[in-house]
Design a protein around this motif. Structure first.
Motif, mmCIF file in Angstrom:
data_model
loop_
_atom_site.group_PDB
_atom_site.id
_atom_site.type_symbol
_atom_site.label_atom_id
_atom_site.label_comp_id
_atom_site.label_asym_id
_atom_site.label_seq_id
_atom_site.Cartn_x
_atom_site.Cartn_y
_atom_site.Cartn_z
ATOM 1 N N ILE A 3 0.784 -0.814 0.186
ATOM 2 C CA ILE A 3 -0.166 -0.004 0.113
ATOM 3 C C ILE A 3 0.833 1.014 -0.334
ATOM 4 O O ILE A 3 1.587 1.586 0.451
ATOM 5 N N GLU A 4 0.317 2.752 -0.424
ATOM 6 C CA GLU A 4 0.910 3.691 -0.358
ATOM 7 C C GLU A 4 0.517 4.246 0.871
ATOM 8 O O GLU A 4 -0.413 4.950 0.947
ATOM 9 N N TYR A 5 1.191 4.550 1.736
ATOM 10 C CA TYR A 5 1.093 5.894 2.681
ATOM 11 C C TYR A 5 0.417 7.719 2.191
ATOM 12 O O TYR A 5 1.277 7.920 1.298
ATOM 13 N N SER A 6 -0.588 7.258 2.111
ATOM 14 C CA SER A 6 -1.482 9.232 1.643
ATOM 15 C C SER A 6 -1.595 9.845 2.782
ATOM 16 O O SER A 6 -1.806 9.598 3.495
ATOM 17 N N GLY A 7 -1.551 10.801 2.224
ATOM 18 C CA GLY A 7 -1.950 12.177 2.693
ATOM 19 C C GLY A 7 -2.176 13.247 2.267
ATOM 20 O O GLY A 7 -1.681 13.516 1.457
ATOM 21 N N MET A 36 1.530 11.389 10.943
ATOM 22 C CA MET A 36 2.858 12.159 10.075
ATOM 23 C C MET A 36 3.809 11.087 10.178
ATOM 24 O O MET A 36 4.263 10.876 10.966
ATOM 25 N N PHE A 37 4.377 11.149 8.734
ATOM 26 C CA PHE A 37 5.346 10.101 8.304
ATOM 27 C C PHE A 37 6.201 11.155 7.633
ATOM 28 O O PHE A 37 6.270 11.750 6.911
ATOM 29 N N ASP A 46 1.388 13.978 6.444
ATOM 30 C CA ASP A 46 0.475 13.921 7.228
ATOM 31 C C ASP A 46 -0.553 13.011 6.761
ATOM 32 O O ASP A 46 -1.771 13.552 5.838
ATOM 33 N N ALA A 47 -1.095 11.876 7.445
ATOM 34 C CA ALA A 47 -2.459 11.254 6.712
ATOM 35 C C ALA A 47 -3.615 11.643 8.498
ATOM 36 O O ALA A 47 -3.641 10.679 8.335
#
Length: 121
Positions: A3-7, A36-37, A46-47
């Motif tokens: 999965i992609e970490y999105s935000g 926050m990644f 920021d998700a």
């Protein structure tokens, strides 16, 4: 790829301001926390309010996934990849790789892994 970490991509210097904004809205007070990644020294995803399910992947000292920042057509993306075959129903985890901090700022780790480092940082 899992999965992609999105935000929302924000500048890293703004994270404290965003956290104060969230506190004012009662977001952290509800036990939700911040998602926050850090992609690098400059940008953070920021998700907290606009993320996908990747924000709920927990840390483990013995993870079954890993994260990487990749570049696609000049844009940075955070992607979660499997380290091995993941069984149906198995929790996804990755090492958050937080920077090492002094003893007064240590975050306890509760991952339950046999070789747990006891701290996230």
């Amino acid at each position: 790829m899992v999965i992609e970490y999105s935000g929302i991509v924000i500048r890293s210097v703004l994270t404290d301001k965003w956290e104060k904004f969230y506190d004012g809205k009662g977001i952290d007070g509800k036990g939700i926390g911040y998602y926050m990644f850090h992609m690098d020294d400059f940008d953070v995803v920021d998700a907290t309010t606009h993320g996908n399910a990747a924000r709920f992947i927990n840390h483990s000292c013995e993870p079954n996934c890993f994260s990487r920042v990749i570049h696609v057509e000049g844009q940075k993306h955070i992607v979660i990849f499997a380290l091995r075959r993941i069984l149906h129903g198995e929790e996804l985890t990755y090492d958050y790789e937080f920077p090492i901090e002094d003893a007064s700022n240590k975050l306890p780790c509760n991952c339950g892994a046999k070789r747990c480092r006891r701290f996230l940082n």
